[in-house]
Write a protein that holds these residues in place. Structure first.
Motif, PDB file in Angstrom:
ATOM      1  N   UNK A 100     -47.872 -41.253  -0.218  1.00 32.02           N
ATOM      2  CA  UNK A 100     -48.230 -42.675  -0.071  1.00 32.02           C
ATOM      3  C   UNK A 100     -47.723 -43.450  -1.292  1.00 32.02           C
ATOM      4  N   UNK A 101     -46.426 -43.813  -1.297  1.00 39.19           N
ATOM      5  CA  UNK A 101     -45.832 -44.436  -2.486  1.00 39.19           C
ATOM      6  C   UNK A 101     -45.884 -45.958  -2.488  1.00 39.19           C
ATOM      7  N   UNK A 102     -46.583 -46.565  -1.528  1.00 42.24           N
ATOM      8  CA  UNK A 102     -46.459 -48.003  -1.331  1.00 42.24           C
ATOM      9  C   UNK A 102     -46.781 -48.815  -2.596  1.00 42.24           C
ATOM     10  N   UNK A 103     -47.947 -48.576  -3.184  1.00 49.40           N
ATOM     11  CA  UNK A 103     -48.362 -49.364  -4.350  1.00 49.40           C
ATOM     12  C   UNK A 103     -47.448 -49.073  -5.532  1.00 49.40           C
ATOM     13  N   UNK A 104     -47.113 -47.808  -5.734  1.00 50.50           N
ATOM     14  CA  UNK A 104     -46.223 -47.433  -6.835  1.00 50.50           C
ATOM     15  C   UNK A 104     -44.870 -48.121  -6.687  1.00 50.50           C
ATOM     16  N   UNK A 105     -44.312 -48.114  -5.471  1.00 53.47           N
ATOM     17  CA  UNK A 105     -42.992 -48.712  -5.245  1.00 53.47           C
ATOM     18  C   UNK A 105     -43.022 -50.217  -5.488  1.00 53.47           C
ATOM     19  N   UNK A 106     -44.070 -50.891  -5.018  1.00 50.61           N
ATOM     20  CA  UNK A 106     -44.169 -52.341  -5.228  1.00 50.61           C
ATOM     21  C   UNK A 106     -44.314 -52.635  -6.727  1.00 50.61           C
ATOM     22  N   UNK A 107     -45.080 -51.815  -7.438  1.00 54.82           N
ATOM     23  CA  UNK A 107     -45.232 -52.009  -8.887  1.00 54.82           C
ATOM     24  C   UNK A 107     -43.897 -51.827  -9.599  1.00 54.82           C
ATOM     25  N   UNK A 108     -43.120 -50.814  -9.201  1.00 57.82           N
ATOM     26  CA  UNK A 108     -41.804 -50.603  -9.809  1.00 57.82           C
ATOM     27  C   UNK A 108     -40.862 -51.769  -9.498  1.00 57.82           C
ATOM     28  N   UNK A 109     -40.974 -52.337  -8.301  1.00 61.40           N
ATOM     29  CA  UNK A 109     -40.164 -53.512  -7.964  1.00 61.40           C
ATOM     30  C   UNK A 109     -40.535 -54.699  -8.850  1.00 61.40           C
ATOM     31  N   UNK A 110     -41.829 -54.889  -9.086  1.00 65.54           N
ATOM     32  CA  UNK A 110     -42.276 -55.989  -9.935  1.00 65.54           C
ATOM     33  C   UNK A 110     -41.792 -55.819 -11.377  1.00 65.54           C
ATOM     34  N   UNK A 111     -41.812 -54.590 -11.868  1.00 63.11           N
ATOM     35  CA  UNK A 111     -41.316 -54.336 -13.223  1.00 63.11           C
ATOM     36  C   UNK A 111     -39.858 -54.754 -13.340  1.00 63.11           C
ATOM     37  N   UNK A 112     -39.068 -54.442 -12.332  1.00 63.91           N
ATOM     38  CA  UNK A 112     -37.644 -54.750 -12.390  1.00 63.91           C
ATOM     39  C   UNK A 112     -37.368 -56.245 -12.245  1.00 63.91           C
ATOM     40  N   UNK A 113     -38.221 -56.961 -11.568  1.00 61.44           N
ATOM     41  CA  UNK A 113     -38.082 -58.418 -11.552  1.00 61.44           C
ATOM     42  C   UNK A 113     -38.332 -58.999 -12.937  1.00 61.44           C
ATOM     43  N   UNK A 114     -39.278 -58.428 -13.650  1.00 57.74           N
ATOM     44  CA  UNK A 114     -39.531 -58.876 -15.022  1.00 57.74           C
ATOM     45  C   UNK A 114     -38.338 -58.577 -15.918  1.00 57.74           C
ATOM     46  N   UNK A 115     -37.758 -57.378 -15.784  1.00 59.27           N
ATOM     47  CA  UNK A 115     -36.578 -57.036 -16.574  1.00 59.27           C
ATOM     48  C   UNK A 115     -35.391 -57.930 -16.215  1.00 59.27           C
ATOM     49  N   UNK A 116     -35.248 -58.246 -14.932  1.00 57.74           N
ATOM     50  CA  UNK A 116     -34.165 -59.138 -14.515  1.00 57.74           C
ATOM     51  C   UNK A 116     -34.327 -60.515 -15.153  1.00 57.74           C
ATOM     52  N   UNK A 117     -35.547 -61.019 -15.164  1.00 58.45           N
ATOM     53  CA  UNK A 117     -35.792 -62.326 -15.782  1.00 58.45           C
ATOM     54  C   UNK A 117     -35.576 -62.270 -17.289  1.00 58.45           C
ATOM     55  N   UNK A 118     -35.974 -61.175 -17.920  1.00 58.15           N
ATOM     56  CA  UNK A 118     -35.823 -61.046 -19.371  1.00 58.15           C
ATOM     57  C   UNK A 118     -34.366 -61.097 -19.787  1.00 58.15           C
ATOM     58  N   UNK A 119     -33.477 -60.537 -18.973  1.00 57.06           N
ATOM     59  CA  UNK A 119     -32.061 -60.522 -19.336  1.00 57.06           C
ATOM     60  C   UNK A 119     -31.366 -61.846 -19.012  1.00 57.06           C
ATOM     61  N   UNK A 120     -32.022 -62.724 -18.288  1.00 55.57           N
ATOM     62  CA  UNK A 120     -31.450 -64.048 -18.009  1.00 55.57           C
ATOM     63  C   UNK A 120     -32.011 -65.126 -18.917  1.00 55.57           C
ATOM     64  N   UNK A 121     -33.038 -64.790 -19.680  1.00 61.37           N
ATOM     65  CA  UNK A 121     -33.732 -65.797 -20.491  1.00 61.37           C
ATOM     66  C   UNK A 121     -33.374 -65.617 -21.957  1.00 61.37           C
ATOM     67  N   UNK A 122     -33.078 -66.703 -22.717  1.00 63.12           N
ATOM     68  CA  UNK A 122     -32.972 -68.083 -22.213  1.00 63.12           C
ATOM     69  C   UNK A 122     -31.594 -68.392 -21.635  1.00 63.12           C
TER      70      UNK A 122
END
Length: 415
Positions: A100-122
């Motif tokens: 049952x990886x659903x919550x883990x997978x969504x959490x990993x997706x959220x982490x990568x959105x944060x990393x994506x934003x960090x590399x675009x800012x500022x």
């Protein structure tokens, strides 16, 4: 302003240390998953889950190494924001093991959105935008995996493409020549500073960052020993054998890494001018095996201290020690003699086969014997590594050529 240590590199930030605490909890849950179901299939699944967490941690480590600064509020906020989905993921390993990886997978997706934003800012440059897109693609893949079967394949693909965007963006420097480069040419490319200074890796910071994380993983072994020993009566000989053996084992593992390997890793990366491909070889990829080995040993020692240890307990401990020794390349002496290579293989084989002692000795005694063997290995390692460090000199390519000719090692797993 970010503090600079006496070696010229910046120091690990306080927010990074706080972030590591979340990951220590996460990898600890992976180790507990092995204890809950002590079979090799579970250990293999744990390796896959650990690799996913490991590469997530790598993302923050490299991001802060290249552009992080404790004096900038935005950089600290990105790291702190990452602790939230990482903390959620840390509670999910047992669900992943159960399919049952659903919550883990969504959490990993959220982490990568944060990393994506960090590399675009500022205002991220071309390389930063490329890395940001890589993390955005990974976020989609992890999100989709939450609702599809065979999620492990999607995770593996996400991590591979992520690695390409993150650390290997400067490898096309010598392409287009029409011929396959020799091994020595590839080494020289690795020891050439990246064309874009923004891609350079701070060797002092990265060495300290990984060293501190390895210390935290060793702490998991110490905690395992202490917790299990507390459950034994004080007049039980097994109590003292377990306590002494576990602590001696942890100390020997510390010695192997910090007194034998870490200086060469940092010096090689320093020679390269912070080449990201070499950083991937030495740290991101090269440390994966020894880092997981620490968790496997912690699980093995934990199981060995149960009243009725399962057969896999000793094997997890010895297999973990063998992986640790192989991953840190402790027997790479660089000798030209064939019998040195044979002795190296024999030493690793003897290490894993120490598990057969559980047929004649109680489990705590086996742990103690393994610990004594690890101490002997640390002594041999200290001698070999001292000679290697002396031989390194100012020409790392010549050093690697000598080691390779002696059937030692190549950059992919360390020096």
């Amino acid at each position: 302003m970010t503090e600079v240590d006496e070696r010229g590199g910046k120091r690990v930030g306080w927010v990074e240390l706080y972030f590591d605490l979340v990951f220590v909890f996460a990898v600890g849950q992976v180790a507990h998953g092995i204890v809950a179901d002590p079979h090799w299939a579970r250990a293999a699944a744990a390796l896959g889950l650990f690799a996913t967490l490991w590469w997530t941690w790598i993302g923050f480590a490299v991001m802060y190494n290249r552009r992080g600064d404790d004096s900038r509020v935005a950089d600290r906020l990105f790291v702190l924001a990452g602790t939230i989905p990482c903390g959620i993921a840390a509670t999910q390993p047992h669900h992943v093991f159960e399919g049952h990886p659903e919550v883990f997978a969504v959490a990993m997706a959220a982490v990568r959105l944060i990393l994506a934003a960090a590399h675009r800012w500022p205002r991220g440059g071309g390389d930063q935008r490329r890395i940001s897109w890589g993390y955005a693609v990974s976020a989609v893949l992890f999100g989709v995996s939450a609702v599809l079967p065979h999620f492990g394949l999607l995770w593996a693909f996400a991590l591979v493409q992520e690695a390409g965007f993150l650390l290997l963006g400067d490898r096309d420097r010598d392409r287009g020549r029409g011929e396959r480069p020799t091994r020595e040419a590839r080494w020289r490319t690795m020891f050439t500073p990246p064309r874009d200074p923004n891609l350079a890796v701070d060797s002092a910071h990265l060495a300290e960052r990984f060293g501190l994380f390895m210390i935290l993983l060793l702490g998991e072994l110490v905690i395992t020993v202490g917790t299990a020993a507390l459950e034994r009566p004080a007049d039980d000989l097994g109590y003292w054998l377990a306590l002494a053996g576990g602590l001696v084992l942890a100390g020997a593992l510390w010695w192997v890494y910090f007194s034998s390997a870490v200086e060469i890793y940092e010096r090689l990366l320093g020679f390269s001018g912070g080449n990201p491909a070499l950083a991937y070889s030495l740290y991101a990829g090269g440390h994966l095996m020894p880092a997981f080995a620490l968790l496997l040993m912690a699980a093995g020692v934990n199981l060995s201290l149960h009243e009725s240890p399962p057969p896999a307990a000793a094997w997890f401990t010895t297999a973990g020690l063998t992986m640790y020794l192989a991953g840190t390349r402790v027997f790479a002496a660089g000798s030209h003699h064939w019998y040195v290579a044979v002795a190296r293989v024999a030493a690793l084989a003897a290490t894993v086969n120490l598990a057969f002692l559980d047929r004649v000795l109680p489990a705590p005694a086996v742990v103690l014997v393994i610990a004594v063997w690890a101490v002997a290995t640390a002594v041999v390692t200290a001698v070999i590594r001292h000679r290697s460090f002396t031989r390194l000199g100012d020409d790392p390519v010549a050093f690697l050529r000598q080691v390779s000719e002696g059937r030692g090692t190549e950059p992919e797993g360390g020096a």
